[in-house]
Write a protein that holds these residues in place. Structure first.
Motif, PDB file in Angstrom:
ATOM      1  N   VAL A 158     -49.242 -18.051  36.688  1.00  0.00           N
ATOM      2  CA  VAL A 158     -48.133 -18.951  36.384  1.00  0.00           C
ATOM      3  C   VAL A 158     -48.177 -19.409  34.923  1.00  0.00           C
ATOM      4  O   VAL A 158     -49.080 -20.149  34.523  1.00  0.00           O
ATOM      5  N   ASP A 159     -47.228 -18.935  34.157  1.00  0.00           N
ATOM      6  CA  ASP A 159     -46.947 -19.463  32.813  1.00  0.00           C
ATOM      7  C   ASP A 159     -48.139 -19.496  31.852  1.00  0.00           C
ATOM      8  O   ASP A 159     -48.318 -20.450  31.099  1.00  0.00           O
TER       9      ASP A 159
ATOM     10  N   THR B  55     -45.450 -15.226  35.879  1.00  0.00           N
ATOM     11  CA  THR B  55     -44.191 -15.918  35.610  1.00  0.00           C
ATOM     12  C   THR B  55     -44.233 -16.429  34.175  1.00  0.00           C
ATOM     13  O   THR B  55     -45.309 -16.671  33.616  1.00  0.00           O
TER      14      THR B  55
ATOM     15  N   ALA C 256     -41.792 -21.967  40.584  1.00  0.00           N
ATOM     16  CA  ALA C 256     -41.420 -20.545  40.508  1.00  0.00           C
ATOM     17  C   ALA C 256     -40.906 -20.024  41.841  1.00  0.00           C
ATOM     18  O   ALA C 256     -40.115 -19.087  41.883  1.00  0.00           O
TER      19      ALA C 256
ATOM     20  N   VAL D 201     -53.072 -18.600  43.377  1.00  0.00           N
ATOM     21  CA  VAL D 201     -52.290 -19.183  42.284  1.00  0.00           C
ATOM     22  C   VAL D 201     -53.225 -19.592  41.148  1.00  0.00           C
ATOM     23  O   VAL D 201     -54.225 -20.278  41.358  1.00  0.00           O
TER      24      VAL D 201
ATOM     25  N   CYS E 140     -46.007 -26.892  36.815  1.00  0.00           N
ATOM     26  CA  CYS E 140     -45.585 -25.591  37.353  1.00  0.00           C
ATOM     27  C   CYS E 140     -46.530 -25.035  38.419  1.00  0.00           C
ATOM     28  O   CYS E 140     -46.075 -24.497  39.429  1.00  0.00           O
TER      29      CYS E 140
ATOM     30  N   THR F  78     -45.143 -24.852  42.166  1.00  0.00           N
ATOM     31  CA  THR F  78     -45.063 -23.486  42.692  1.00  0.00           C
ATOM     32  C   THR F  78     -45.883 -23.359  43.975  1.00  0.00           C
ATOM     33  O   THR F  78     -45.423 -22.770  44.955  1.00  0.00           O
TER      34      THR F  78
END
Length: 176
Positions: free
Chosen positions: A12-13, A49, A78, A97, A105, A109
């Motif tokens: 994630v990001d 993402t 997300a 994750v 986020c 998410t």
């Protein structure tokens, strides 16, 4: 237990432009990179993402080549973007994750994935925030909602299952 054939790894990001402000950024990139490399060895899909990539840039160059798919997003969750739920397979309901900002986020998410019927598991050593306090509170809140908190090595050894796994030696070399 996490099972490779039931798992997906979500990055994630991890956007390069965010790295200078994330507490422990390089450590989280290193752990996420190990997870992504082992995912490749054991057949676990890797999805990244990117939050508003036109402003925050692309995924960190150490991680980008390891992602099988990259999904641009505008929402903090997300799972609230059409791209991520479409990319995931409920047969691979375990979603490991990782990512940045843990309290925004990553948290949203993971909660969104839970809402959609997935089993998110957060790798604590592969998430970060600008302030460590925000990460700490995010981990507490995730646990409060029943989301398991694990480490990268826990994930790797669960995916391998035993020392007879064909990728065992190569995976262990990534840890050492």
């Amino acid at each position: 237990m996490l099972v490779a054939r039931h798992s997906t790894l979500l990055l994630v990001d991890f956007q390069h432009r965010l790295a200078p402000v994330i507490d422990g950024a390089q450590q989280t990139i290193d752990v996420a990179g190990r997870l992504a490399r082992v995912a490749g060895l054991v057949g676990v899909p890797v999805i990244a993402t990117e939050q508003i990539p036109e402003k925050l840039g692309a995924t960190s160059p150490e991680l980008l080549p390891l992602a099988g798919q990259v999904i641009a997003k505008r929402t903090f969750d997300a799972a609230g973007e059409p791209g991520l739920p479409q990319a995931l397979d409920l047969k691979r309901g375990q979603v490991v994750v990782t990512g940045w900002e843990a309290h925004v986020c990553v948290l949203q998410t993971a909660l969104g994935l839970l809402r959609l019927g997935f089993r998110p598991v957060v790798a604590a050593d592969a998430i970060g925030s600008r302030a460590s306090f925000n990460k700490e509170i995010a981990l507490r809140r995730l646990a409060h909602h029943g989301i398991e908190i694990v480490t990268g090595e826990m994930v790797i050894f669960e995916w391998l299952e035993n020392a007879d796994h064909p990728a065992f030696r190569e995976a262990i070399a990534l840890i050492k």
